[in-house]
Scaffold this active site. Structure first.
Site, PDB file in Angstrom:
ATOM      1  N   ARG A 156       7.574   6.085  67.736  1.00  0.00           N
ATOM      2  CA  ARG A 156       8.026   7.233  68.541  1.00  0.00           C
ATOM      3  C   ARG A 156       8.383   6.729  69.944  1.00  0.00           C
ATOM      4  O   ARG A 156       9.328   7.193  70.566  1.00  0.00           O
ATOM      5  CB  ARG A 156       6.957   8.329  68.615  1.00  0.00           C
ATOM      6  CG  ARG A 156       7.367   9.451  69.545  1.00  0.00           C
ATOM      7  CD  ARG A 156       6.564  10.751  69.471  1.00  0.00           C
ATOM      8  NE  ARG A 156       5.253  10.667  68.888  1.00  0.00           N
ATOM      9  CZ  ARG A 156       4.162  10.210  69.529  1.00  0.00           C
ATOM     10  NH1 ARG A 156       4.229   9.817  70.783  1.00  0.00           N
ATOM     11  NH2 ARG A 156       3.001  10.152  68.901  1.00  0.00           N
ATOM     12  N   TYR A 182      29.487  25.104  75.117  1.00  0.00           N
ATOM     13  CA  TYR A 182      29.120  25.097  73.699  1.00  0.00           C
ATOM     14  C   TYR A 182      28.070  26.183  73.424  1.00  0.00           C
ATOM     15  O   TYR A 182      27.077  26.289  74.161  1.00  0.00           O
ATOM     16  CB  TYR A 182      28.583  23.696  73.365  1.00  0.00           C
ATOM     17  CG  TYR A 182      28.027  23.567  71.976  1.00  0.00           C
ATOM     18  CD1 TYR A 182      28.862  23.630  70.872  1.00  0.00           C
ATOM     19  CD2 TYR A 182      26.671  23.382  71.765  1.00  0.00           C
ATOM     20  CE1 TYR A 182      28.349  23.520  69.594  1.00  0.00           C
ATOM     21  CE2 TYR A 182      26.148  23.254  70.488  1.00  0.00           C
ATOM     22  CZ  TYR A 182      26.994  23.328  69.412  1.00  0.00           C
ATOM     23  OH  TYR A 182      26.478  23.210  68.152  1.00  0.00           O
ATOM     24  N   ASP A 215      27.946  17.242  80.038  1.00  0.00           N
ATOM     25  CA  ASP A 215      28.002  17.091  78.587  1.00  0.00           C
ATOM     26  C   ASP A 215      29.359  16.444  78.276  1.00  0.00           C
ATOM     27  O   ASP A 215      30.397  17.082  78.371  1.00  0.00           O
ATOM     28  CB  ASP A 215      27.873  18.467  77.924  1.00  0.00           C
ATOM     29  CG  ASP A 215      27.889  18.388  76.400  1.00  0.00           C
ATOM     30  OD1 ASP A 215      28.455  17.412  75.860  1.00  0.00           O
ATOM     31  OD2 ASP A 215      27.369  19.312  75.745  1.00  0.00           O
ATOM     32  N   LYS A 259      29.205  13.774  67.202  1.00  0.00           N
ATOM     33  CA  LYS A 259      30.643  13.996  67.248  1.00  0.00           C
ATOM     34  C   LYS A 259      31.394  12.651  67.359  1.00  0.00           C
ATOM     35  O   LYS A 259      31.324  11.862  66.446  1.00  0.00           O
ATOM     36  CB  LYS A 259      30.975  14.960  68.388  1.00  0.00           C
ATOM     37  CG  LYS A 259      30.001  16.161  68.484  1.00  0.00           C
ATOM     38  CD  LYS A 259      30.101  17.120  67.318  1.00  0.00           C
ATOM     39  CE  LYS A 259      28.991  18.166  67.273  1.00  0.00           C
ATOM     40  NZ  LYS A 259      28.785  18.963  68.468  1.00  0.00           N
TER      41      LYS A 259
HETATM   42  C1  LIG Z   1      27.746  19.781  68.977  1.00  0.00           C
HETATM   43  C2  LIG Z   1      27.595  19.893  70.431  1.00  0.00           C
HETATM   44  C3  LIG Z   1      26.332  19.937  71.026  1.00  0.00           C
HETATM   45  C4  LIG Z   1      25.057  19.952  70.205  1.00  0.00           C
HETATM   46  O1  LIG Z   1      24.836  18.756  69.561  1.00  0.00           O
HETATM   47  P1  LIG Z   1      24.014  18.601  68.172  1.00  0.00           P
HETATM   48  O2  LIG Z   1      24.124  17.159  67.896  1.00  0.00           O
HETATM   49  O3  LIG Z   1      24.688  19.473  67.168  1.00  0.00           O
HETATM   50  O4  LIG Z   1      22.624  19.067  68.454  1.00  0.00           O
HETATM   51  C5  LIG Z   1      26.271  19.983  72.399  1.00  0.00           C
HETATM   52  N1  LIG Z   1      27.376  20.005  73.160  1.00  0.00           N
HETATM   53  C6  LIG Z   1      28.610  19.974  72.626  1.00  0.00           C
HETATM   54  C7  LIG Z   1      29.795  19.987  73.512  1.00  0.00           C
HETATM   55  C8  LIG Z   1      28.754  19.920  71.249  1.00  0.00           C
HETATM   56  O5  LIG Z   1      29.989  19.905  70.724  1.00  0.00           O
END
Ligand SMILES: *Cc1c(COP(=O)(O)O)cnc(C)c1O
Length: 381
Positions: free
Chosen positions: A46, A98, A170, A195
């Site tokens: 962890r 998001y 982000d 992504k």
């Molecule tokens: C998908 C996404 C998230 C969340 O990420 P997960 O890996 O699904 O938890 C946060 N911000 C953006 C811009 C996203 O496209």
């Protein structure tokens, strides 16, 4: 080291024990100690795992940060950043972020005393005006999802710096290939590595990157204390995905540019949202802070007819109707009922997110096939 070399080499090297060229998957929960407290830097998985450490070094280099910390999802990465704040602290955020990020701020952290506020951040002056003495963090997403608005990271960071406010970006939509917010003055970058970083739609993963050692220390503490760590196989998959990040994103951007033009000239298509258009309100900012304009395109139909939007989304062949983005394969989605269903309708409409808005994540297939696919689907209504 240039970007295309970094993705393959930064923080990585043959395994010292075996010479394995690819970072091994250290599938272990614990590590042998020579005598109590005497070990090779790894005690319990962890806290540290060598596959994860390799990925963290690589990610820190890609974002020009000093430290990266990995999580089991993008939202758990965001959760760690929220925990840097204290009850009563205000976090100012863009109003078309998001849906899952909005949900976490409002329905989880607000309950514990965090004060999230959502504003249109497209004009940096609006951010300056909204800051109060309680504001401790700005949360940016650019390009925004799904309206593809562009926020001026540097201008906003300059405002925040004067007032000693942290800026977290982000960077999921752009990926570090297109934009590196730490270079523009942010202290924290967050990724849903699910992504573009992973890039193959086969793993859920998240990361936080910073250039502030004190913040990194708090984040390591939280990572260990809260425990939302990714498994070593997931870290391996992200490492593998990153090796082609520059190639994939480049191709997605080229395809997206052609698709945006095709849609703009299509008689059945209404507004097309794409930061690469000169008429996009923040096109100049995008040109300045991004290498290219990204692989995402959103559009509305000429007439506000939801049935037609549904027909189009159900009639593409190469564009798969699915949530998510940033993979090699093209996806088509309906933000109002999918990614952004957790945002109240009135809030959605305020940002232009209509019930007929369609969002494309453009993959790396051949352009002609993708355009033909959309052309056929549009002909079906
Ligand atoms: C998908 C996404 C998230 C969340 O990420 P997960 O890996 O699904 O938890 C946060 N911000 C953006 C811009 C996203 O496209």
């Amino acid at each position: 080291m240039k970007f295309g070399t970094k993705v393959i080499h930064a923080g990585l090297g043959p395994d010292p024990q075996t010479g394995a060229v690819m970072t091994p998957i250290y599938q272990t929960s614990t590590y042998a100690q020579e005598s109590p407290g005497k070990h090779k830097g790894y005690e319990y998985a962890r806290t540290q795992n060598p596959t994860r450490s390799a990925l963290e070094k690589n990610l820190a280099a890609l974002e020009n940060g000093t430290h990266a910390i990995c999580y089991s999802s993008g939202l758990s990465a965001m959760d760690a950043v929220m925990r840097l704040l204290e009850p009563g602290d205000e976090i100012l955020s863009t109003n078309d972020l998001y849906g899952g990020s909005y949900r976490q701020m409002v329905r989880v952290h607000q309950v514990y005393g965090l004060k999230p506020r959502f504003i249109d951040m497209q004009k940096p002056e609006a951010v300056a005006n909204a800051i109060t003495d309680k504001t401790k963090m700005l949360w940016l997403e650019t390009p925004t999802n799904p309206m593809l608005n562009i926020l001026d990271i540097k201008a906003i960071c300059d405002i925040a710096k004067e007032k000693n406010i942290l800026v977290a970006v982000d960077n999921t939509f752009a990926s570090p290939y297109l934009q590196t917010p730490l270079d523009l003055g942010a202290q924290i970058v967050v990724h849903s590595a699910t992504k573009y970083l992973g890039g193959h739609s086969d793993v859920i993963h998240g990361a936080v990157i910073t250039n502030q050692p004190e913040l990194a220390e708090q984040l390591y503490f939280l990572q260990n204390a809260v425990g939302a760590v990714p498994g070593p196989q997931d870290c391996f998959l992200i490492l593998r995905g990153i090796k082609t990040l520059h190639l994939r994103v480049e191709r997605s951007c080229q395809n997206a540019a052609s698709i945006a033009d095709f849609l703009k000239n299509h008689p059945k298509v209404g507004k097309v949202y794409y930061p690469g258009f000169e008429e996009h309100p923040n096109h100049e900012v995008a040109k300045r802070q991004m290498r290219h304009f990204g692989g995402m395109v959103s559009f509305d139909l000429m007439k506000d007819e939801i049935d037609k939007a549904y027909t189009i989304m159900s009639n593409t062949h190469y564009f798969t109707l699915a949530e998510s983005l940033g993979g090699v394969e093209s996806l088509i989605g309906h933000p109002a009922s999918m990614t952004h269903a957790s945002i109240p309708r009135e809030e959605r409409l305020k940002t232009g997110l209509t019930d007929t808005l369609i969002r494309l994540s453009v993959g790396v297939e051949d352009q002609e096939d993708l355009i033909q696919d959309l052309d056929r689907a549009l002909a079906s209504v």
